[in-house]
Design a protein around this motif. Structure first.
Motif, PDB file in Angstrom:
ATOM      1  N   TYR A   1     -28.209  -9.559 -13.248  1.00  0.00           N
ATOM      2  CA  TYR A   1     -27.070 -10.245 -13.830  1.00  0.00           C
ATOM      3  C   TYR A   1     -27.551 -11.558 -14.458  1.00  0.00           C
ATOM      4  O   TYR A   1     -28.517 -12.165 -13.999  1.00  0.00           O
ATOM      5  CB  TYR A   1     -25.989 -10.528 -12.777  1.00  0.00           C
ATOM      6  N   ASN A   2     -26.915 -11.958 -15.508  1.00  0.00           N
ATOM      7  CA  ASN A   2     -27.193 -13.247 -16.154  1.00  0.00           C
ATOM      8  C   ASN A   2     -28.689 -13.519 -16.342  1.00  0.00           C
ATOM      9  O   ASN A   2     -29.205 -14.575 -15.974  1.00  0.00           O
ATOM     10  CB  ASN A   2     -26.560 -14.388 -15.352  1.00  0.00           C
ATOM     11  N   ASP A   3     -29.395 -12.540 -16.892  1.00  0.00           N
ATOM     12  CA  ASP A   3     -30.809 -12.687 -17.231  1.00  0.00           C
ATOM     13  C   ASP A   3     -31.726 -12.842 -16.017  1.00  0.00           C
ATOM     14  O   ASP A   3     -32.822 -13.388 -16.138  1.00  0.00           O
ATOM     15  CB  ASP A   3     -31.030 -13.870 -18.184  1.00  0.00           C
ATOM     16  N   ARG A   4     -31.307 -12.346 -14.876  1.00  0.00           N
ATOM     17  CA  ARG A   4     -32.134 -12.430 -13.672  1.00  0.00           C
ATOM     18  C   ARG A   4     -32.031 -11.137 -12.869  1.00  0.00           C
ATOM     19  O   ARG A   4     -31.085 -10.370 -13.013  1.00  0.00           O
ATOM     20  CB  ARG A   4     -31.697 -13.612 -12.805  1.00  0.00           C
ATOM     21  N   ALA A   5     -33.027 -10.933 -12.022  1.00  0.00           N
ATOM     22  CA  ALA A   5     -32.994  -9.830 -11.061  1.00  0.00           C
ATOM     23  C   ALA A   5     -32.902 -10.441  -9.669  1.00  0.00           C
ATOM     24  O   ALA A   5     -33.465 -11.514  -9.411  1.00  0.00           O
ATOM     25  CB  ALA A   5     -34.250  -8.975 -11.181  1.00  0.00           C
TER      26      ALA A   5
ATOM     27  N   GLY B   1     -35.431 -12.721 -16.778  1.00  0.00           N
ATOM     28  CA  GLY B   1     -36.235 -13.916 -17.008  1.00  0.00           C
ATOM     29  C   GLY B   1     -36.745 -14.562 -15.741  1.00  0.00           C
ATOM     30  O   GLY B   1     -37.659 -15.397 -15.775  1.00  0.00           O
ATOM     31  N   ALA B   2     -36.174 -14.196 -14.600  1.00  0.00           N
ATOM     32  CA  ALA B   2     -36.594 -14.743 -13.313  1.00  0.00           C
ATOM     33  C   ALA B   2     -36.120 -13.796 -12.221  1.00  0.00           C
ATOM     34  O   ALA B   2     -35.253 -12.947 -12.444  1.00  0.00           O
ATOM     35  CB  ALA B   2     -36.021 -16.142 -13.095  1.00  0.00           C
ATOM     36  N   VAL B   3     -36.698 -13.951 -11.036  1.00  0.00           N
ATOM     37  CA  VAL B   3     -36.361 -13.082  -9.913  1.00  0.00           C
ATOM     38  C   VAL B   3     -35.946 -13.933  -8.722  1.00  0.00           C
ATOM     39  O   VAL B   3     -36.607 -14.934  -8.394  1.00  0.00           O
ATOM     40  CB  VAL B   3     -37.555 -12.192  -9.508  1.00  0.00           C
ATOM     41  N   ILE B   4     -34.849 -13.537  -8.080  1.00  0.00           N
ATOM     42  CA  ILE B   4     -34.417 -14.154  -6.830  1.00  0.00           C
ATOM     43  C   ILE B   4     -34.770 -13.208  -5.694  1.00  0.00           C
ATOM     44  O   ILE B   4     -34.500 -12.008  -5.769  1.00  0.00           O
ATOM     45  CB  ILE B   4     -32.898 -14.412  -6.824  1.00  0.00           C
ATOM     46  N   LEU B   5     -35.382 -13.740  -4.668  1.00  0.00           N
ATOM     47  CA  LEU B   5     -35.724 -12.948  -3.493  1.00  0.00           C
ATOM     48  C   LEU B   5     -34.985 -13.514  -2.290  1.00  0.00           C
ATOM     49  O   LEU B   5     -35.157 -14.683  -1.935  1.00  0.00           O
ATOM     50  CB  LEU B   5     -37.233 -12.994  -3.252  1.00  0.00           C
TER      51      LEU B   5
ATOM     52  N   PRO C   1     -40.893 -16.591 -12.974  1.00  0.00           N
ATOM     53  CA  PRO C   1     -40.704 -17.326 -11.729  1.00  0.00           C
ATOM     54  C   PRO C   1     -39.956 -16.489 -10.688  1.00  0.00           C
ATOM     55  O   PRO C   1     -38.988 -15.794 -11.006  1.00  0.00           O
ATOM     56  CB  PRO C   1     -39.872 -18.537 -12.156  1.00  0.00           C
ATOM     57  N   VAL C   2     -40.423 -16.564  -9.451  1.00  0.00           N
ATOM     58  CA  VAL C   2     -39.769 -15.907  -8.324  1.00  0.00           C
ATOM     59  C   VAL C   2     -39.239 -16.995  -7.399  1.00  0.00           C
ATOM     60  O   VAL C   2     -40.009 -17.840  -6.920  1.00  0.00           O
ATOM     61  CB  VAL C   2     -40.731 -14.985  -7.562  1.00  0.00           C
ATOM     62  N   VAL C   3     -37.936 -16.982  -7.170  1.00  0.00           N
ATOM     63  CA  VAL C   3     -37.282 -18.025  -6.370  1.00  0.00           C
ATOM     64  C   VAL C   3     -36.793 -17.410  -5.065  1.00  0.00           C
ATOM     65  O   VAL C   3     -36.001 -16.468  -5.066  1.00  0.00           O
ATOM     66  CB  VAL C   3     -36.094 -18.641  -7.132  1.00  0.00           C
ATOM     67  N   ALA C   4     -37.255 -17.948  -3.944  1.00  0.00           N
ATOM     68  CA  ALA C   4     -36.809 -17.481  -2.635  1.00  0.00           C
ATOM     69  C   ALA C   4     -35.554 -18.245  -2.231  1.00  0.00           C
ATOM     70  O   ALA C   4     -35.505 -19.469  -2.323  1.00  0.00           O
ATOM     71  CB  ALA C   4     -37.900 -17.684  -1.593  1.00  0.00           C
ATOM     72  N   ALA C   5     -34.536 -17.517  -1.792  1.00  0.00           N
ATOM     73  CA  ALA C   5     -33.329 -18.113  -1.230  1.00  0.00           C
ATOM     74  C   ALA C   5     -33.344 -17.772   0.254  1.00  0.00           C
ATOM     75  O   ALA C   5     -33.052 -16.636   0.643  1.00  0.00           O
ATOM     76  CB  ALA C   5     -32.079 -17.557  -1.908  1.00  0.00           C
TER      77      ALA C   5
END
Length: 261
Positions: free
Chosen positions: A11-15, A50-54, A100-104
């Motif tokens: 969604y919104n240019d991210r995975a 464009g970026a990944v949330i993990l 970029p991979v961003v950890a939440a």
């Protein structure tokens, strides 16, 4: 591919990759690792990403790592790799994907779970998150990214403290040592993470890719250490010493380790 252990959405240019085993505190199996790698590879080649949330399901844990004796994996050839090798491949993929991979992090990021967030480009943490290592207590270790690269982030003394004492650290303590980028209330975690990613996906993808590779270059040799350490860890798991530590941890007693010194 249909996933069993993770959720994958765009969604919104991210995975967004969500470890979906909350009843197991998101402990990963070989299947989980394989699915995470597959999802990252899909995001890698997807021009809409464009970026990944993990992140992970539930509020108790980001992930508390994995178990080398896992017997749940089947079917896929890659899943027949020993867990240390498959885990190393996941870490290498997080580092190598040119986005970029961003950890939440929501809850406990312990053991292998902690190492995963260490190698992510950025980490946003819930104020209730806890971070730490348990390897030497349970008959395991990460002599690659989990130690050598951790030392580059928090410094040699603090990294040694992580592994030698096996303490747990609060999100605020990790913010002070530069291990996470921001700390927010649990209910604001994904909202804040999306704000950071909103800024990322508006930037030049080529610039971001070049910068990520530049940041990685200084610590690129750690991949070789990680690979060698994975071989050593695979052998160590079968020793009486490792088995005694694991058994003692499960029985909530001190291990009988004097004879192994």
């Amino acid at each position: 591919m249909e996933f069993q252990d993770i959720l994958y959405e765009k969604y919104n240019d991210r995975a967004k990759i969500t470890i979906n085993r909350p009843d197991k505190m998101n402990m990963f199996t070989n299947r989980t690792l394989h699915e995470m790698i597959t999802a990252l590879e899909s995001a890698w080649t997807d021009k809409e990403v464009g970026a990944v949330i993990l992140t992970a399901a539930g509020n108790r844990a980001f992930t508390i790592g994995g178990t080398p004796g896992d017997a749940e994996a089947d079917a896929q050839p890659i899943e027949k790799l020993p867990m240390p090798s498959l885990f190393a491949q996941l870490l290498h993929t997080i580092r190598s994907i040119p986005k970029p991979v961003v950890a939440a992090v929501n809850g406990y990021a312990i053991g292998g779970g902690h190492v995963i967030q260490v190698v992510c480009d950025l980490t946003i943490a819930s104020s209730t998150a806890k971070f730490g290592q348990v390897g030497p207590k349970v008959g395991s270790f990460d002599a690659g990214y989990g130690s050598a690269y951790l030392a580059r982030i928090v410094g040699e003394k603090k990294a040694r403290e992580f592994w030698y004492l096996c303490k747990k650290y609060s999100a605020d303590e990790c913010l002070q040592m530069g291990l996470v980028n921001a700390v927010v209330p649990p209910e604001k975690l994904m909202e804040e993470t999306d704000k950071w990613v909103d800024a990322i996906v508006k930037s030049s993808p080529t610039s971001l890719a070049a910068l990520k590779m530049s940041f990685n270059a200084d610590s690129a040799s750690v991949w070789g250490i990680q690979s060698m350490a994975g071989v050593a860890l695979g052998m160590y798991f079968n020793t009486d010493e490792a088995k005694e530590c694991g058994k003692a941890f499960g029985e909530k007693r001190d291990p009988d380790i004097a004879k192994y010194r």
